[in-house]
Design a protein around this motif. Sequence first.
Motif, short mmCIF file in Angstrom:
data_model
loop_
_atom_site.label_atom_id
_atom_site.label_comp_id
_atom_site.label_asym_id
_atom_site.label_seq_id
_atom_site.Cartn_x
_atom_site.Cartn_y
_atom_site.Cartn_z
N THR A 60 -3.10 -0.36 -53.67
CA THR A 60 -2.46 0.71 -54.45
C THR A 60 -1.88 0.11 -55.72
N TRP A 61 -2.21 0.72 -56.84
CA TRP A 61 -1.75 0.30 -58.15
C TRP A 61 -0.59 1.20 -58.55
N VAL A 62 0.51 0.61 -59.02
CA VAL A 62 1.70 1.37 -59.39
C VAL A 62 1.94 1.24 -60.88
N GLN A 63 2.12 2.37 -61.54
CA GLN A 63 2.51 2.40 -62.94
C GLN A 63 3.85 3.11 -63.00
N SER A 64 4.85 2.42 -63.50
CA SER A 64 6.20 2.95 -63.47
C SER A 64 6.85 2.86 -64.84
N THR A 65 7.60 3.90 -65.20
CA THR A 65 8.37 3.90 -66.43
C THR A 65 9.80 4.29 -66.09
N ARG A 66 10.75 3.49 -66.56
CA ARG A 66 12.17 3.79 -66.38
C ARG A 66 12.78 3.95 -67.77
N TRP A 67 13.59 5.00 -67.94
CA TRP A 67 14.22 5.26 -69.23
C TRP A 67 15.70 4.95 -69.15
N THR A 68 16.19 4.33 -70.22
CA THR A 68 17.62 4.13 -70.39
C THR A 68 18.00 4.72 -71.74
N LYS A 69 19.28 4.95 -71.91
CA LYS A 69 19.76 5.49 -73.19
C LYS A 69 20.55 4.43 -73.91
N GLY A 86 24.98 9.80 -83.34
CA GLY A 86 23.90 10.74 -83.05
C GLY A 86 23.54 10.70 -81.58
N GLU A 87 22.45 11.40 -81.28
CA GLU A 87 21.95 11.42 -79.91
C GLU A 87 21.51 10.01 -79.51
N PRO A 88 21.80 9.60 -78.27
CA PRO A 88 21.36 8.28 -77.82
C PRO A 88 19.83 8.16 -77.87
N GLU A 89 19.36 6.97 -78.17
CA GLU A 89 17.93 6.69 -78.23
C GLU A 89 17.43 6.42 -76.81
N ARG A 90 16.30 7.03 -76.45
CA ARG A 90 15.70 6.79 -75.13
C ARG A 90 14.77 5.60 -75.21
N ILE A 91 15.01 4.61 -74.36
CA ILE A 91 14.21 3.39 -74.33
C ILE A 91 13.41 3.38 -73.04
N ALA A 92 12.09 3.19 -73.15
CA ALA A 92 11.22 3.15 -71.97
C ALA A 92 10.90 1.71 -71.60
#
Length: 186
Positions: A60-69, A86-92
Amino acid sequence: LLAVLLFLSWQQWTSEPEVDRGDKVVLLSGDATEITQIRWAGDKSESTLVRQSDALGEYTWVQSTRWTKKPVVAPGPQDGAPVEVGEPERIAKDSVFKASGKIDKLYKDLSPMLALRRLEVTDDAKIAEIGLTEPTATISIVRGSQTQTLDIGGEAYGSKHIYVRRQSDGLVYLVERDLIQTLKNA
């Protein structure tokens, strides 16, 4: 009549025994070997688990993205101290990796996927109260050509179990937290 009875007896004798589910109810049915993809999509993370095979076997291959602000700051007008402007920047943060051997347990736990109980919830106010008006995430399980999707709501008071709604018919269930956490943290 005798032929029908013989056929029914043979069918009962050769069928697989019923799995003891205790007091739980079936939320999603299906066989573990039929799962080709599992997808978690939430506000802070998104993961896709894809079953693949090659000459060495199945994996099984896993592709994951986690976002922080990350806050957007600038020097303050009076003392130069940082001030949010301003609005916080979303970082992936993306990760791609092969799943560990524990994936087989996850496939088994989803086949069938069991819930602690089914809830009779039809009132819009109650749906909002348990977090299913605007779900925090969705889980999609692909078995062959069929996709089964669940909306993830809030936690039950006192137990921390999770409210889940099956999109195909709108039925609401209470599911053990550990199973949802496994998918969320994939």
